[in-house]
Design an enzyme around this catalytic site. Sequence first.
Site, PDB file in Angstrom:
ATOM      1  N   CYS A 271      33.504  36.380 114.174  1.00  0.00           N
ATOM      2  CA  CYS A 271      34.680  35.510 114.174  1.00  0.00           C
ATOM      3  C   CYS A 271      34.221  34.064 113.976  1.00  0.00           C
ATOM      4  O   CYS A 271      33.059  33.739 114.088  1.00  0.00           O
ATOM      5  CB  CYS A 271      35.397  35.633 115.508  1.00  0.00           C
ATOM      6  SG  CYS A 271      35.680  37.343 115.960  1.00  0.00           S
TER       7      CYS A 271
ATOM      8  N   ARG B 291      33.251  33.732 106.357  1.00  0.00           N
ATOM      9  CA  ARG B 291      32.727  34.718 107.324  1.00  0.00           C
ATOM     10  C   ARG B 291      33.616  35.948 107.381  1.00  0.00           C
ATOM     11  O   ARG B 291      33.270  36.938 107.995  1.00  0.00           O
ATOM     12  CB  ARG B 291      32.626  34.080 108.716  1.00  0.00           C
ATOM     13  CG  ARG B 291      31.686  32.895 108.808  1.00  0.00           C
ATOM     14  CD  ARG B 291      31.964  32.110 110.086  1.00  0.00           C
ATOM     15  NE  ARG B 291      31.689  32.886 111.259  1.00  0.00           N
ATOM     16  CZ  ARG B 291      30.518  32.837 111.908  1.00  0.00           C
ATOM     17  NH1 ARG B 291      29.587  32.038 111.475  1.00  0.00           N
ATOM     18  NH2 ARG B 291      30.308  33.566 112.977  1.00  0.00           N
TER      19      ARG B 291
ATOM     20  N   TRP C 287      37.644  38.553 113.422  1.00  0.00           N
ATOM     21  CA  TRP C 287      37.200  39.748 112.687  1.00  0.00           C
ATOM     22  C   TRP C 287      37.309  40.862 113.715  1.00  0.00           C
ATOM     23  O   TRP C 287      36.510  40.943 114.639  1.00  0.00           O
ATOM     24  CB  TRP C 287      35.772  39.550 112.214  1.00  0.00           C
ATOM     25  CG  TRP C 287      35.143  40.756 111.610  1.00  0.00           C
ATOM     26  CD1 TRP C 287      34.392  41.707 112.241  1.00  0.00           C
ATOM     27  CD2 TRP C 287      35.203  41.180 110.229  1.00  0.00           C
ATOM     28  NE1 TRP C 287      33.999  42.673 111.357  1.00  0.00           N
ATOM     29  CE2 TRP C 287      34.466  42.381 110.116  1.00  0.00           C
ATOM     30  CE3 TRP C 287      35.799  40.668 109.100  1.00  0.00           C
ATOM     31  CZ2 TRP C 287      34.322  43.063 108.918  1.00  0.00           C
ATOM     32  CZ3 TRP C 287      35.644  41.345 107.893  1.00  0.00           C
ATOM     33  CH2 TRP C 287      34.918  42.538 107.809  1.00  0.00           C
TER      34      TRP C 287
ATOM     35  N   ASN D 188      34.057  35.118 120.387  1.00  0.00           N
ATOM     36  CA  ASN D 188      33.410  35.807 119.282  1.00  0.00           C
ATOM     37  C   ASN D 188      32.417  36.762 119.924  1.00  0.00           C
ATOM     38  O   ASN D 188      31.620  36.359 120.745  1.00  0.00           O
ATOM     39  CB  ASN D 188      32.674  34.783 118.394  1.00  0.00           C
ATOM     40  CG  ASN D 188      31.954  35.466 117.245  1.00  0.00           C
ATOM     41  OD1 ASN D 188      32.133  36.667 117.003  1.00  0.00           O
ATOM     42  ND2 ASN D 188      31.131  34.709 116.539  1.00  0.00           N
ATOM     43  N   GLY D 189      32.487  38.048 119.610  1.00  0.00           N
ATOM     44  CA  GLY D 189      31.536  39.015 120.163  1.00  0.00           C
ATOM     45  C   GLY D 189      32.278  40.225 120.706  1.00  0.00           C
ATOM     46  O   GLY D 189      33.409  40.494 120.336  1.00  0.00           O
TER      47      GLY D 189
ATOM     48  N   GLU E 217      17.688  54.139  98.558  1.00  0.00           N
ATOM     49  CA  GLU E 217      18.365  52.854  98.837  1.00  0.00           C
ATOM     50  C   GLU E 217      17.544  51.698  98.281  1.00  0.00           C
ATOM     51  O   GLU E 217      18.080  50.766  97.705  1.00  0.00           O
ATOM     52  CB  GLU E 217      18.610  52.700 100.343  1.00  0.00           C
ATOM     53  CG  GLU E 217      19.191  51.381 100.763  1.00  0.00           C
ATOM     54  CD  GLU E 217      20.501  50.997 100.069  1.00  0.00           C
ATOM     55  OE1 GLU E 217      21.121  51.852  99.402  1.00  0.00           O
ATOM     56  OE2 GLU E 217      20.890  49.815 100.146  1.00  0.00           O
TER      57      GLU E 217
ATOM     58  N   LYS F 132      18.957  48.859  95.609  1.00  0.00           N
ATOM     59  CA  LYS F 132      18.873  47.419  95.902  1.00  0.00           C
ATOM     60  C   LYS F 132      18.205  46.684  94.749  1.00  0.00           C
ATOM     61  O   LYS F 132      18.661  45.656  94.286  1.00  0.00           O
ATOM     62  CB  LYS F 132      18.080  47.180  97.200  1.00  0.00           C
ATOM     63  CG  LYS F 132      18.833  47.481  98.464  1.00  0.00           C
ATOM     64  CD  LYS F 132      19.871  46.458  98.845  1.00  0.00           C
ATOM     65  CE  LYS F 132      21.282  46.716  98.444  1.00  0.00           C
ATOM     66  NZ  LYS F 132      21.958  47.930  98.643  1.00  0.00           N
TER      67      LYS F 132
ATOM     68  N   GLU G 134      20.442  46.675  91.458  1.00  0.00           N
ATOM     69  CA  GLU G 134      21.739  45.976  91.416  1.00  0.00           C
ATOM     70  C   GLU G 134      21.588  44.459  91.470  1.00  0.00           C
ATOM     71  O   GLU G 134      22.514  43.758  91.084  1.00  0.00           O
ATOM     72  CB  GLU G 134      22.689  46.478  92.500  1.00  0.00           C
ATOM     73  CG  GLU G 134      22.300  46.219  93.922  1.00  0.00           C
ATOM     74  CD  GLU G 134      23.375  46.741  94.885  1.00  0.00           C
ATOM     75  OE1 GLU G 134      24.567  46.620  94.585  1.00  0.00           O
ATOM     76  OE2 GLU G 134      23.001  47.266  95.935  1.00  0.00           O
TER      77      GLU G 134
ATOM     78  N   HIS H  40       7.019  67.442  88.351  1.00  0.00           N
ATOM     79  CA  HIS H  40       7.896  68.326  87.564  1.00  0.00           C
ATOM     80  C   HIS H  40       8.517  67.607  86.380  1.00  0.00           C
ATOM     81  O   HIS H  40       9.553  68.032  85.867  1.00  0.00           O
ATOM     82  CB  HIS H  40       8.982  68.898  88.487  1.00  0.00           C
ATOM     83  CG  HIS H  40       8.416  69.784  89.536  1.00  0.00           C
ATOM     84  ND1 HIS H  40       8.037  71.089  89.311  1.00  0.00           N
ATOM     85  CD2 HIS H  40       8.089  69.525  90.823  1.00  0.00           C
ATOM     86  CE1 HIS H  40       7.526  71.619  90.419  1.00  0.00           C
ATOM     87  NE2 HIS H  40       7.559  70.690  91.363  1.00  0.00           N
TER      88      HIS H  40
ATOM     89  N   LYS I 256      32.313  43.941  95.443  1.00  0.00           N
ATOM     90  CA  LYS I 256      31.908  44.248  96.827  1.00  0.00           C
ATOM     91  C   LYS I 256      32.553  45.555  97.281  1.00  0.00           C
ATOM     92  O   LYS I 256      31.949  46.329  97.988  1.00  0.00           O
ATOM     93  CB  LYS I 256      32.315  43.120  97.774  1.00  0.00           C
ATOM     94  CG  LYS I 256      31.890  43.355  99.224  1.00  0.00           C
ATOM     95  CD  LYS I 256      30.380  43.501  99.347  1.00  0.00           C
ATOM     96  CE  LYS I 256      29.941  43.905 100.734  1.00  0.00           C
ATOM     97  NZ  LYS I 256      28.517  44.317 100.775  1.00  0.00           N
TER      98      LYS I 256
HETATM   99  C1  AGP Z   1      25.699  48.582  97.691  1.00  0.00           C
HETATM  100  O1  AGP Z   1      24.750  47.540  97.689  1.00  0.00           O
HETATM  101  C2  AGP Z   1      26.812  48.377  96.697  1.00  0.00           C
HETATM  102  N1  AGP Z   1      27.486  47.152  96.960  1.00  0.00           N
HETATM  103  C3  AGP Z   1      27.720  49.599  96.592  1.00  0.00           C
HETATM  104  O2  AGP Z   1      26.902  50.687  96.229  1.00  0.00           O
HETATM  105  C4  AGP Z   1      28.502  49.990  97.857  1.00  0.00           C
HETATM  106  O3  AGP Z   1      27.603  50.474  98.826  1.00  0.00           O
HETATM  107  C5  AGP Z   1      29.486  51.111  97.486  1.00  0.00           C
HETATM  108  O4  AGP Z   1      30.394  50.587  96.543  1.00  0.00           O
HETATM  109  C6  AGP Z   1      30.253  51.662  98.686  1.00  0.00           C
HETATM  110  O5  AGP Z   1      31.009  50.642  99.288  1.00  0.00           O
HETATM  111  P1  AGP Z   1      31.675  50.942 100.715  1.00  0.00           P
HETATM  112  O6  AGP Z   1      30.536  51.140 101.676  1.00  0.00           O
HETATM  113  O7  AGP Z   1      32.504  49.737 101.028  1.00  0.00           O
HETATM  114  O8  AGP Z   1      32.486  52.193 100.589  1.00  0.00           O
END
Ligand code: AGP
Length: 607
Positions: A2, A27, A73, A99-100, A480, A484, A487, A503, A602
């Site tokens: 928050c 935020r 939040w 906040n918390g 993962e 990272k 992207e 393989h 996002k």
């Molecule tokens: C991850 O770095 C990406 N931004 C993307 O893969 C994200 O994880 C995916 O779109 C899922 O989003 P969500 O967790 O909000 O469902």
Amino acid sequence: MCGIMGYVGPQEAAPIIMDGLKRLEYRGYDSAGVAVSNGTIDVRKAEGKIAGLVALLDEKPLEGTVGIGHTRWATHGVPSDLNAHPHTDPTGDFVVVHNGIIENFQTLREELEAGGSVFTSQTDTEILAHLVAQEYDGDLAAAVRKAVERAEGAYALVVMTKREPRKIVAVRKISPLVVGLGDGETFLASDIPAVLHHTRDFLIIEDDELVTITEEGATVETITGDPVDRDVLHVDWDPGQAEKGGFEHFMLKEIHEQPTVITETLGGRLDEDGTAWLEDVEFDDDFARGLDTVWITACGTAYHAGLVGREIFQRVLRLPTIVEYAHEMRYSDPMVKEGDLTIAISQSGETADTLAAARLAAERGTRMLALTNVVGSTLSRYADDVLYTRAGPEISVASTKAYIAMLIGQYLLALRLGVARGSIDRDRATEISHGLNHLPAQVEEILENDEAIVEAAQAIVDADDIYFLGRGLDYAVAMEGSLKLKEISYLHSEAMPAGELKHGTLALITEGVPVIVVVTQRATYDKTISAVQEVKARGGKVVAVAYDTDTEIEKFAEIVLRIPETDDLLAPVNAVVPLQLLAYHVARLRGHDIDQPRNLAKSVTVE
Ligand code: AGP
């Protein structure tokens, strides 16, 4: 997280507070409010964006030169006018913003209700207003001190009372709090950017400290009342830098928030003996014992968290655990059935494919649990059970702290189910709990030693293709790490199980091709090293993520990214951090827009 604002001085407080809250909008929040003390306590608050609160203030202005404000939040209680801060005690003489998370808020609420208190909101914060009012005996700081002695958890608490109108008292435990020192006026905020245009001189309030502000300045004490002589911090950041807490990008700031995120996601949910208390997870032990299949569905990074979850649930619950991309599951006529548990993982709780897959699973009779970071999100409203990740708003498109919070959530869920099923004994549950509680400090240690990571970034920054390898949990982390890197650096990379290399993909490993190997799992260490030797034999450039106790790895890897040793089950939490930082440093070296990478959103709310 928050946003908090406070002001004492000669100017009207409301405009200063509203301006500060707007500067904290990045935020993330779902409601906002402001209160002034002008002989009485006046409050205006509303669900939704700050524009709604501005309209309310236009209609019903607030006058007064002492005030506090808040952007919420949600953690306890859905976003609503009633749950928005500030909150007052029943007399309206005391008002708080917070906040918390107050972990024992249910117990405190029941105690207060037993004593006749009546609450108007679902929040943990309102309890604090009641506690301060109960403890008040002519000294606001003393009342706040007594009130927080009864509260457990993380908080930045800010309190005003009409009985001491030219004063604001605040106390900090984990959640951030700063004081801005002006000329004849004093500011309070959860973050420097909110008041940086008024002053560049700050006092950073540390954990277990209480501060009283007036127009003369600020008095800092420990929570036990001992005076603190805090140096003034002169900040020369520009406002843009300030929003990122001095970090160059939100992604780096969020990577560095991970120790706190682990602490907050675990907060109040885990006993030393491994008993997990999951406040919005309502299935009972009979359901846990009757369970015979777990499904996990998600996209992107959340899917990779689910790959870790599969290993966790299969090892702890000894149950088949099926992880499906949501965009695949929704069209695959999945064999989900009544009595199964489907875990839908989504930071935003709004990803279209994940919502569709979750809805399908629920329609076919499985119990649906949402593992999500946004209180009141669409996914959380579909679900039978909800486990919130408490990572706070994640601004960077590339998910980091939300991923780690998803892992923590799955460990908690596995303990809840495993102990109920008897699939792990108390000793093992205690061991896992102990390991989880050590993770914040271990992640902090990795964050403080990133020299080798920068070296690795320089070693791979001009590569065309980069490969990630691992086995079991290490493979899940490798997946993962690869995403990272892709992207935000736009370099092509792919991850695969280390055993799969021979393989086919080994054909692509030639002189100088970088291969990042995650090698923590003791049971498959030698096998993974065999794959590494295959890479070395073809001239590949090996970068390894390994425990700080591994004395063999230097024989096989040119660069070793060390992580504190931990229980192998928990290794993904430590192992992913070097890969997050590796991706970040490569992207920085390549001069990319790290927080907003090209073509990406996002939250993918469309199919
Ligand atoms: C991850 O770095 C990406 N931004 C993307 O893969 C994200 O994880 C995916 O779109 C899922 O989003 P969500 O967790 O909000 O469902």
